[in-house]
Design a protein around this motif. Structure first.
Motif, short mmCIF file in Angstrom:
data_model
loop_
_atom_site.label_atom_id
_atom_site.label_comp_id
_atom_site.label_asym_id
_atom_site.label_seq_id
_atom_site.Cartn_x
_atom_site.Cartn_y
_atom_site.Cartn_z
N SER A 1 1.25 -1.46 -0.01
CA SER A 1 0.00 0.00 -0.07
C SER A 1 0.78 1.23 -0.01
O SER A 1 2.18 1.15 0.10
N SER A 2 0.17 2.44 -0.46
CA SER A 2 1.12 3.55 -0.27
C SER A 2 1.62 3.87 1.10
O SER A 2 2.73 4.35 1.33
N ALA B 1 0.55 6.37 -6.60
CA ALA B 1 -0.22 5.05 -6.41
C ALA B 1 -1.43 5.47 -5.64
O ALA B 1 -2.77 5.10 -5.97
N GLU B 2 -1.56 6.57 -4.73
CA GLU B 2 -2.71 6.70 -3.94
C GLU B 2 -3.72 7.57 -4.77
O GLU B 2 -4.67 7.24 -4.68
N LYS B 3 -3.09 8.31 -5.61
CA LYS B 3 -4.08 9.35 -6.40
C LYS B 3 -4.43 8.47 -7.86
O LYS B 3 -5.68 8.71 -8.05
N LEU C 1 0.44 -0.69 -4.84
CA LEU C 1 1.59 -0.90 -6.07
C LEU C 1 2.06 -2.28 -5.82
O LEU C 1 1.78 -2.87 -4.64
N ARG C 2 3.07 -2.57 -6.69
CA ARG C 2 3.59 -4.02 -6.76
C ARG C 2 5.01 -3.95 -7.19
O ARG C 2 5.49 -2.97 -7.71
N VAL C 3 5.62 -4.77 -6.34
CA VAL C 3 7.15 -4.95 -6.71
C VAL C 3 7.38 -6.32 -7.55
O VAL C 3 6.58 -7.10 -7.21
N THR C 4 8.06 -6.05 -8.55
CA THR C 4 8.25 -7.22 -9.53
C THR C 4 9.63 -8.06 -9.23
O THR C 4 10.65 -7.45 -8.78
N HIS C 5 9.81 -9.43 -9.65
CA HIS C 5 10.69 -10.06 -9.38
C HIS C 5 12.16 -9.57 -10.39
O HIS C 5 13.01 -9.95 -10.04
#
Length: 552
Positions: free
Chosen positions: A64-65, A364-366, A372-376
């Protein structure tokens, strides 16, 4: 996204209090470093080349933000103003003082985060597709089963001291963005002939000293039986996995030695015993409870075509390039998936400053439902952005050096920390990745080259996933001199493959020119529409080997 229940919060708070006491005893001298080692590893604290490192869990890569802002705060207050996103979708701080770690853990607990099971011989952070809940061909959001596995595996008494670390990944689409076949267990969500959701299971994948692609041992495990089947795999591994040799302790070695058929037979027998006892039958009401945490956001009803987007693409060529490489299709009309590159030209792959984290949290909040996501692959993703907001998102990213238009291009590299940080490394990874990105900085050239994944590791442990890069680079030490071995043809998608070694290693001075030669050979050999990996699979290694060693 998932929220802690009372049990989760109590568990994390108790662990923070417990580790605070352990740190105090280490600092007072009551505990030696050897006595403290297992305790700190259970809390995500490593001792690297120059300092302690703290690894923070980001389950299935979702933040989350509010959580990202806390990570930014920790980077400023306790580290050097940045963090490093890893290939397990986690975040590492490279410079925390040991005395501050309990305070960091308390700050994390306040936003439902922790460092539990990010190290040690246990089931590590479960990873998943960064496009979860947004991908067009998704059968089911893979974060649902990832969360079920997280709850089942956390502090599981039988699996706290496995022969070696254990990694699980889940994919919900035919396009594998989670690299499931290079995990100890890979789970592919599938449908059977009755249109029921279940799981295809791969076992025994992994990189490191002995890279192997996982073997499929189950075509369809029903939803209610998944935990029982996973437990059966872990029990077989716990019984027969090697504990006398760290290099032969991973489940991939067991699968290799007894064969996939025998592994399947053993797992099926154990699975039958578990089912007979009536244990681990996953109730539908529990699945529904967790599914509710991952319900779709309240999407607007929008036309899929966006006038605002089309105008901005025509008016702003740099934005057009960014859309071309960094924006992916969404399952909901009028929405898109935004990938934020953490690979600026000349930068350190995966590094993100506290200021950048705050900026992404605000965006992300707006614009993306506060998530949001983290990618590998060491980038960030905003999974749900309205197409008409894409130009505004791009403009918000630009001042923070977060608008690099290179996702899946040659400068979007994976690289481990290497000898700049890691005590296990033989060579530096970061400077090599930086020099390659500088060599290929021209955006038009990158788009002409097309999709090309370069992965660099500083040692055979393969934290940079070099084995499965289209071009893989492995740092080696030859009598105190850093050399770089090159592999070609690796892949970590639904057609996973381990790359082929081209020949003798290159010096630090030669390696970037060697990459240039490989790219030039590809461009002169490709057929219309071919990516690098397509060309390599068609022509094989010989043209590349010939051009490389004729030049060097």
């Amino acid at each position: 996204m998932y929220r802690y229940d009372e049990f989760d919060q109590q568990l994390v708070n108790e662990r923070v209090a417990q580790f605070s006491g352990q740190v105090a005893r280490r600092l007072s001298g009551e505990l030696t470093e050897d006595e403290f080692k297992q305790l700190r590893l259970m809390n995500g604290v490593y001792l690297q080349l120059h300092a302690y490192m703290l690894r923070i869990a980001v389950p299935y890569g979702t933040l989350s933000s509010k959580q990202l802002r806390m990570l930014a705060h920790i980077g400023r207050k306790y580290d050097r103003g940045y963090g490093h996103f890893t290939t397990r979708q986690n975040l590492q701080f490279n410079w925390p003082a040991l005395k501050d770690v309990p305070d960091i853990l308390r700050d994390l607990a306040s936003v439902e985060m922790h460092c539990i099971q990010t190290s040690g011989n246990c089931i590590r952070n479960v990873t998943s597709d960064q496009y979860a809940g947004a991908a067009k061909e998704e059968l089911e959001d893979p974060r649902i089963v990832s969360e079920i596995i997280r709850q089942w595996s956390t502090f599981h008494p039988e699996f706290s001291f496995l022969p070696r670390k254990f990694k699980i990944a889940v994919s919900g689409t035919p396009d594998d963005r989670a690299a499931i076949r290079v995990h100890d267990i890979g789970i592919q969500i599938v449908k059977n002939g009755k249109d029921e959701i279940g799981y295809e299971i791969f076992v025994g994948g992994g990189l490191g000293r002995t890279p192997m692609v996982g073997k499929k041992i189950a075509d369809f495990v029903p939803k209610e039986d998944l935990l029982a089947y996973l437990e059966a795999i872990l029990r077989v591994y716990n019984m027969y996995g090697r504990r006398d040799n760290i290099y032969k302790a991973r489940i991939k070695i067991l699968v290799h030695e007894i064969g996939a058929d025998e592994m399947k037979r053993q797992v099926d027998a154990e699975f039958a015993e578990i089912r007979k006892a009536g244990a681990l039958h996953l109730p539908q009401e529990e699945v529904a409870r967790i599914e509710a945490y991952f319900r779709a956001p309240d999407f607007e009803t929008l036309p899929d075509e966006s006038t605002e987007l089309n105008k901005a693409v025509v008016a702003d060529p740099a934005f057009a390039n960014w859309v071309k490489s960094n924006v992916a299709a969404h399952r909901v009309p009028g929405y898109a998936i935004v990938n934020i590159s953490l690979k600026p030209i000349g930068g350190t792959p995966g590094d993100c400053s506290s200021d950048q984290m705050d900026a992404v949290a605000d965006i992300a909040e707006k614009y993306s439902f506060d998530e949001l996501r983290v990618t590998h692959e060491q980038n960030l993703t905003l999974a749900h952005v309205r197409k008409k907001d894409l130009h505004a998102v791009y403009q918000a990213l630009k001042p923070h050096d977060l608008a690099t238009a290179n996702i899946n291009l040659i400068t979007d590299q994976i690289a481990c920390p290497g000898l700049d940080y890691c005590a296990l490394a033989n060579a530096r990874s970061i400077p090599i990745a930086q020099r390659i990105s500088e060599r290929f900085a021209d955006i038009e050239r990158q788009h002409d080259i097309g999709e090309l994944k370069i992965n660099t590791s500083g040692c055979i442990n393969a934290c940079g996933h070099h084995h499965v890069g289209h071009i893989g680079i492995l740092g080696v030490d030859k009598k105190g001199v850093e050399y770089y071995q090159v592999t070609l043809g690796g892949a970590a998608d639904e057609k996973t493959a381990v790359g082929d070694i081209v020949g003798p290693a290159f010096t630090e001075e030669q390696i970037v020119d060697a990459i240039e030669t490989i790219v030039t050979t590809y461009l002169g050999t490709r057929q219309p529409g071919e990516r690098f990996i397509d060309t390599y699979r068609r022509v094989g290694i010989d043209p590349f080997k010939e051009s490389l060693y004729a030049t060097h």
